[in-house]
Design a protein around this motif. Structure first.
Motif, PDB file in Angstrom:
ATOM      1  N   GLU A   1       0.826  -1.204   0.000  1.00 14.56           N
ATOM      2  CA  GLU A   1       0.000   0.000   0.000  1.00 14.56           C
ATOM      3  C   GLU A   1       0.864   1.260   0.000  1.00 14.56           C
ATOM      4  N   ILE A   2       1.929   1.253   0.814  1.00 13.01           N
ATOM      5  CA  ILE A   2       2.821   2.413   0.877  1.00 13.01           C
ATOM      6  C   ILE A   2       3.524   2.626  -0.463  1.00 13.01           C
ATOM      7  N   LEU A   3       4.043   1.548  -1.032  1.00 13.40           N
ATOM      8  CA  LEU A   3       4.857   1.662  -2.240  1.00 13.40           C
ATOM      9  C   LEU A   3       4.032   2.016  -3.474  1.00 13.40           C
ATOM     10  N   THR A   4       2.817   1.506  -3.554  1.00 13.46           N
ATOM     11  CA  THR A   4       1.973   1.822  -4.714  1.00 13.46           C
ATOM     12  C   THR A   4       1.252   3.155  -4.557  1.00 13.46           C
ATOM     13  N   GLY A   5       1.036   3.578  -3.307  1.00 14.14           N
ATOM     14  CA  GLY A   5       0.249   4.784  -3.079  1.00 14.14           C
ATOM     15  C   GLY A   5      -1.243   4.552  -3.225  1.00 14.14           C
ATOM     16  N   GLU A   6      -1.651   3.288  -3.347  1.00 10.87           N
ATOM     17  CA  GLU A   6      -3.068   2.941  -3.461  1.00 10.87           C
ATOM     18  C   GLU A   6      -3.626   2.623  -2.068  1.00 10.87           C
TER      19      GLU A   6
ATOM     20  N   GLN B   1      -0.280   8.016 -10.646  1.00 12.19           N
ATOM     21  CA  GLN B   1      -1.051   6.787 -10.866  1.00 12.19           C
ATOM     22  C   GLN B   1      -1.448   6.722 -12.342  1.00 12.19           C
ATOM     23  N   LEU B   2      -1.020   5.668 -13.033  1.00 15.86           N
ATOM     24  CA  LEU B   2      -1.304   5.526 -14.458  1.00 15.86           C
ATOM     25  C   LEU B   2      -2.208   4.319 -14.690  1.00 15.86           C
ATOM     26  N   ALA B   3      -3.402   4.548 -15.183  1.00 14.08           N
ATOM     27  CA  ALA B   3      -4.336   3.472 -15.513  1.00 14.08           C
ATOM     28  C   ALA B   3      -4.190   3.147 -17.000  1.00 14.08           C
ATOM     29  N   ILE B   4      -3.204   2.352 -17.338  1.00 13.89           N
ATOM     30  CA  ILE B   4      -2.915   2.023 -18.742  1.00 13.89           C
ATOM     31  C   ILE B   4      -2.639   0.532 -18.858  1.00 13.89           C
TER      32      ILE B   4
ATOM     33  N   LYS C   1       4.586  11.927  -2.941  1.00 16.06           N
ATOM     34  CA  LYS C   1       5.900  11.426  -3.349  1.00 16.06           C
ATOM     35  C   LYS C   1       5.887   9.895  -3.462  1.00 16.06           C
ATOM     36  N   GLY C   2       6.814   9.389  -4.266  1.00 18.63           N
ATOM     37  CA  GLY C   2       6.979   7.934  -4.325  1.00 18.63           C
ATOM     38  C   GLY C   2       7.190   7.346  -5.697  1.00 18.63           C
ATOM     39  N   GLY C   3       6.816   8.058  -6.773  1.00 19.71           N
ATOM     40  CA  GLY C   3       7.076   7.530  -8.110  1.00 19.71           C
ATOM     41  C   GLY C   3       5.826   7.077  -8.835  1.00 19.71           C
ATOM     42  N   LEU C   4       6.021   6.257  -9.853  1.00 18.99           N
ATOM     43  CA  LEU C   4       4.945   5.842 -10.746  1.00 18.99           C
ATOM     44  C   LEU C   4       4.365   4.499 -10.312  1.00 18.99           C
ATOM     45  N   ASN C   5       3.038   4.403 -10.368  1.00 22.25           N
ATOM     46  CA  ASN C   5       2.353   3.137 -10.131  1.00 22.25           C
ATOM     47  C   ASN C   5       1.422   2.873 -11.304  1.00 22.25           C
ATOM     48  N   ILE C   6       1.565   1.684 -11.914  1.00 21.32           N
ATOM     49  CA  ILE C   6       0.793   1.341 -13.111  1.00 21.32           C
ATOM     50  C   ILE C   6      -0.368   0.445 -12.699  1.00 21.32           C
ATOM     51  N   VAL C   7      -1.574   0.896 -12.934  1.00 25.12           N
ATOM     52  CA  VAL C   7      -2.774   0.106 -12.664  1.00 25.12           C
ATOM     53  C   VAL C   7      -3.309  -0.396 -14.003  1.00 25.12           C
ATOM     54  N   GLY C   8      -3.209  -1.673 -14.227  1.00 23.59           N
ATOM     55  CA  GLY C   8      -3.641  -2.236 -15.507  1.00 23.59           C
ATOM     56  C   GLY C   8      -2.526  -2.917 -16.266  1.00 23.59           C
ATOM     57  N   ALA C   9      -1.351  -3.049 -15.650  1.00 22.73           N
ATOM     58  CA  ALA C   9      -0.216  -3.690 -16.322  1.00 22.73           C
ATOM     59  C   ALA C   9      -0.458  -5.190 -16.470  1.00 22.73           C
TER      60      ALA C   9
ATOM     61  N   LEU D   1       5.525  -0.962 -10.596  1.00 21.65           N
ATOM     62  CA  LEU D   1       5.756   0.372 -10.038  1.00 21.65           C
ATOM     63  C   LEU D   1       7.230   0.751 -10.150  1.00 21.65           C
ATOM     64  N   PHE D   2       7.472   2.067 -10.157  1.00 23.64           N
ATOM     65  CA  PHE D   2       8.822   2.639 -10.171  1.00 23.64           C
ATOM     66  C   PHE D   2       8.909   3.556  -8.959  1.00 23.64           C
ATOM     67  N   HIS D   3       9.614   3.106  -7.924  1.00 20.88           N
ATOM     68  CA  HIS D   3       9.648   3.858  -6.666  1.00 20.88           C
ATOM     69  C   HIS D   3      10.959   4.637  -6.534  1.00 20.88           C
ATOM     70  N   HIS D   4      10.810   5.924  -6.263  1.00 24.73           N
ATOM     71  CA  HIS D   4      11.944   6.775  -5.891  1.00 24.73           C
ATOM     72  C   HIS D   4      11.392   7.857  -4.970  1.00 24.73           C
TER      73      HIS D   4
END
Length: 947
Positions: free
Chosen positions: A473-478, A769-772, A503-511, A759-762
């Motif tokens: 949950e922390i790493l995805t931000g969801e 959050q990318l729904a792709i 903060k935290g980077g990119l999270n892909i929802v739908g990969a 996800l890409f965490h930095h």
């Protein structure tokens, strides 16, 4: 006394092993799996066709019944009797064993066993352990078969005996025709009895009847015989009619799937491994021809994109001779040394500089004589035997590198110095997206809660589920949607646990993954390439058609002289990060000897590998402290001291680290170290069943989430978290009985096997959050794009990365994703485990998915994830035309057109991948030679006898 007991037991066994029981056992053992097989496919055809061809579906079973009757009643004398008994016992054991395994496999996975794959697993120690994990179920099934056979033995045997007797009487020669051995008196007496004479004394009337009117006598005698003959003909017709009808139906029955497949029956299905599939794209030698793109209008010159800066352009050509001409004029890029660099094979092979050198060295160009001629023939024959990919000629490639980086990232880079010194990829074994994190009121959450009847137990389980994946949950931000008290962070933790929501980077929802086979999936995440649609990891045996990330980092290191490296390592750590050397390390706690993974690691070009073999080495620095948890190796905790050493070494030696770490505890059979945590009954146990497989899996998800937290804490421990890009991706998911009728990943195209976290965490990057509908193909281009954007490369490395990023098929995820361009869709192809049988085709432009058979017969399966996100109600068809017709009737023309296009794309892609990989072997393991299967799909032994 003992001999008496032994004789008594032997006598009882002989009494029990009667012909009737033997026959019943064989028939029961073949009929039960056939009924189950027929039941699973009963909806594959319209009911009218099922009824029409019903006799043909059970023709082999009738043949079985007749053959078994002959086998049971065969007799011999002397040594032949012993041999016959041995053959009968062996045959019966095989039949009962195969039937038990087939039924147990269905109840374990919901699918049908593939005997070729099962045979391959049986020759591999790890694979054999996998098969043995279902041994108890198979044993119980065999006991059930024996009990049913015992109960049914008398009625089944006597029924067959009556049928055989009736057949003999019906088709035997009539008594009037065959010579009689009976006395005339007896014949006469029987004759007179037939016509009604019971008294030896004849009256006058009787005499007149016998002698006064011979014609009447003849009529009276012949009439019963005629009646008997008519009755006989009716019986013969009654027996012959089903046979003739079945033969006619077999002759007119369609040859395609599922007709012949529904007719399959043990023992005949055991020979499937000897029957090669006839598809051209599945057989050896099918990679040599150039296959035109199925939609030439979409790649017409009017749509071409000219070169621009580092962008090489996009100009796919439908003429293969023009393609070859372009390749012959290829020059080595300025950033690539003349000396061959591992991973960059396609540049060296295609460049005119290198090709000229190869022609003189290997093919004797300009020489005369038989040797030179033989070498020239060899070159012509093998000119496509090198890995080959050209982004300019790729008709499916859509690049988004001409788009701007997301404004939120640009703003952060302007305001702050963002450094990426290290890169870590965590590949999460069998990790589905819906458990990363598990969300309240999600489909999976509801499935779990429905197993609990009372409100008290449901409330308790809900609180336990709330603590299942806090780190995810922390790493995805969801948000997982649960209400629970946040625990204080452990002491010493400074960064990742305390990040703000922004903060935290990119999270892909739908990969989605590129393959439900682990190592094929790894090729996408580490090398940016798509796998071969063939069984097992044959990719390990040839050059990968793109440089993997370790190869790129090695090329970066070539630009840093050894002297400058030594000076830099001795300097203060605050000096130029971009000038420091890279080190690539791969770490996992399980064996790397399965399915040639060690060879694949060498192809990827890791500098160092830590695996189960490292831990078991007698000279190991950190021997194991816990037992193995599955048939592949240890839990992740056993590599923790190695990870600490790696992080410490990178810190002390002032190196830039690329770490690839595979988790494994979430793999079947989902064992957890006893000392690590107590298991929880998230799913309520049934009264008469063992623990849910899904429950075991969820417990391992909890273990994995804890382990991810430990890895992140280790980065903090060495003050590396602020300058490390952490990529997390599931290699594939896992479907359970709660999800679909088929369980596991094997030839199962269900969405839960493909939808994965990415996800890409930095800590310095903004939360996006990318729904792709992206794939792991985007990982490597995104890493390069981030290294470029954050100025984490020196001038020479920047030139290399800026050129290389345009060579990959995947789009960068720090720029707007392009699902469709000028009619061309961003197609996502997924290879189903084990590789050669089925494909999953989807598109970023539409929410549709299509599973298609390519090298084995099967159904076409369509789902619309916008209407049915969990694929509860798939639409199936036995051909693409039948499926399109059904979709047009149920939904409309858009879905029908899409599946037709997806099928063409999928089959073109199969041949294109074979060309790219220069692979001309067979797709299915059963079609390959023994030497081609060496080390494939099994664990390599340490000694020659461990085969």
């Amino acid at each position: 006394m003992r001999s008496h007991i032994f004789r008594s037991v032997e006598s009882r066994l002989r009494q029990s092993w009667t012909a009737s029981f033997h026959y019943s056992l064989l028939v029961t053992a073949t009929l039960l799996p056939k009924l189950l097989h027929f039941y699973t496919h009963i909806t594959s055809l319209p009911y009218l066709l099922t009824v029409l061809y019903l006799l043909t579906f059970f023709a082999l079973d009738v043949l079985n019944a007749a053959s078994f009757w002959v086998l049971v009643h065969l007799n011999a004398r002397g040594a032949l009797s012993v041999l016959l008994g041995l053959c009968r016992t062996t045959f019966t054991t095989i039949i009962v064993g195969a039937s038990s395994v087939q039924i147990a496999f269905y109840f374990e996975t919901g699918g049908e066993i593939k005997w070729g794959a099962a045979g391959n697993f049986a020759h591999d120690p790890a694979g054999f352990k996998l098969l043995l994990s279902g041994g108890l179920q198979a044993l119980l099934v065999s006991i059930f078969i024996i009990v049913v056979a015992r109960v049914a033995s008398d009625p089944l045997y006597h029924g067959m005996e009556m049928l055989v007797s009736k057949l003999k009487k019906t088709f035997s020669t009539p008594a009037a025709v065959r010579p009689s051995t009976e006395p005339k008196e007896q014949t006469y007496e029987s004759t007179t009895a037939d016509i009604g004479y019971s008294d030896s004394r004849l009256s006058i009337d009787n005499v007149n009847l016998l002698f006064g009117d011979l014609e009447n006598l003849e009529v009276e005698v012949c009439t019963p015989k005629r009646v008997h003959n008519v009755s006989l003909r009716l019986y013969q017709l009654l027996f012959l009619a089903p046979v003739v009808i079945t033969l006619i139906l077999l002759a007119v029955r369609p040859p395609h799937f599922p007709y012949a497949h529904m007719s399959g029956s043990i023992p005949y299905t055991l020979f499937e491994m000897l029957s090669p599939y006839s598809q051209d794209m599945c057989q050896a030698g099918s990679s040599r021809d150039f296959i035109p793109f199925p939609f030439p209008d979409l790649i017409a010159p009017t749509f071409w994109e000219p070169p621009n800066g580092e962008f090489p352009g996009w100009m796919p050509n439908t003429n293969f001779s023009d393609v070859l001409k372009d390749q012959e004029n290829m020059q080595l890029p300025s950033w690539l040394p003349l000396e061959r660099v591992s991973g960059f094979d396609r540049w060296h092979h295609r460049s005119s500089q290198d090709r000229g050198r190869d022609s003189k060295e290997y093919y004797s160009e300009g020489m005369e004589g038989p040797v030179a001629e033989r070498n020239r023939r060899y070159r012509r024959r093998h000119r496509h035997k090198h890995a080959n990919y050209d982004p300019v000629q790729d008709p499916m490639r859509i690049s988004n590198l001409d788009g701007d980086i997301f404004p939120s990232i640009v703003n952060v880079l302007k305001e702050n110095k963002v450094t990426i010194k290290h890169v870590v990829i965590l590949s999460l074994e069998s990790t589905r997206k819906d458990v990363f994190p598990l969300k309240k009121e999600s489909h999976l959450h509801d499935l779990i809660m429905k197993t609990h009847g009372s409100a008290d137990t449901a409330a308790k389980v809900s609180s336990q589920l709330a603590a299942l994946t806090p780190n995810a949950e922390i790493l995805t931000g969801e948000s997982d949607g649960f209400d629970y008290l946040e625990e204080d962070s452990p002491s010493g933790i400074k960064t990742w646990r305390k990040l703000s929501q922004s903060k935290g980077g990119l999270n892909i929802v739908g990969a989605v993954t590129g393959s439900s086979s682990t190592f094929k999936s790894m090729l996408g995440s580490h090398c940016g390439v798509q796998p071969l649609p063939v069984d097992f990891t044959v990719e390990a045996g040839s050059p990968i058609y793109q440089p993997c990330l370790p190869s790129i980092l090695h090329l970066f290191n070539l630009n840093k002289t050894s002297s400058s490296m030594e000076r830099q390592s001795s300097m203060d750590q605050d000096l130029d990060v971009a000038s420091r050397p890279w080190k690539s390390v791969f770490v996992q706690s399980i064996t790397d000897q399965y399915d040639r993974q060690d060879e694949l690691n060498r192809r990827i070009a890791f500098d160092e590998v830590v695996s189960k073999e490292t831990i078991l080495d007698p000279m190991s620095k950190h021997p194991s402290t816990e037992p193995e948890v599955n048939y592949f190796g240890f839990p992740e905790s056993q590599v923790k001291p190695y990870l600490l050493d790696i992080f410490q070494s990178a810190k002390m030696n002032n190196e830039r680290l690329f770490l690839s770490h595979f988790t494994s505890t979430t793999h079947h059979p989902w064992g957890i170290p006893k000392a690590a945590m107590e298991t929880v009954d998230y799913l309520k146990k049934g009264k008469w069943r063992s623990e849910h497989a899904l429950n075991k899996y969820i417990n391992t998800i909890k273990y994995q989430d804890n382990w991810i937290g430990e890895v992140m804490d280790m980065l903090d421990q060495f003050d590396m978290a602020e300058e490390t890009l952490v990529v997390m991706v599931g290699d594939h998911g896992y479907a359970f009985e709660e999800d679909s009728n088929m369980h596991s990943t094997f030839e199962n195209g269900h969405i839960t096997n493909f939808r994965v976290p990415l996800l890409f965490h930095h800590p310095s990057l903004p939360r996006i959050q990318l729904a792709i509908n992206a794939t792991s193909l985007s990982i490597l281009p995104t890493i390069l794009d981030l290294l470029i954007a954050t100025s984490s490369l020196n001038t020479q490395d920047l030139e290399i990365a800026s050129n290389l990023i345009h060579q990959y098929e995947g789009q960068s995820l720090i720029r707007p994703f392009i699902p469709q361009r000028l009619g061309r869709q961003q197609w996502n192809i997924g290879v189903l485990n084990a590789g050669g049988a089925l494909l999953a085709v989807s598109s970023a432009a539409f929410p549709f998915r299509l599973v298609i058979p390519i090298c084995k017969p099967g159904v076409y399966r369509f789902t619309d994830t916008s209407r049915d996100p969990n694929e509860v109600s798939a639409v199936e068809g036995n051909s693409i035309s039948a499926l399109a017709k059904t979709l047009r009737r149920k939904f409309g023309n858009e879905e029908a057109v899409w599946v037709s296009e997806a099928e063409k794309i999928g089959k073109w892609w199969v041949l294109e991948q074979r060309r790219r990989w220069a692979y001309d072997g067979a797709a299915l393991q059963d079609d390959r030679r023994p030497d081609e299967m060496k080390g494939v799909g099994k664990t390599r032994g340490k000694h020659w006898w461990e085969t």
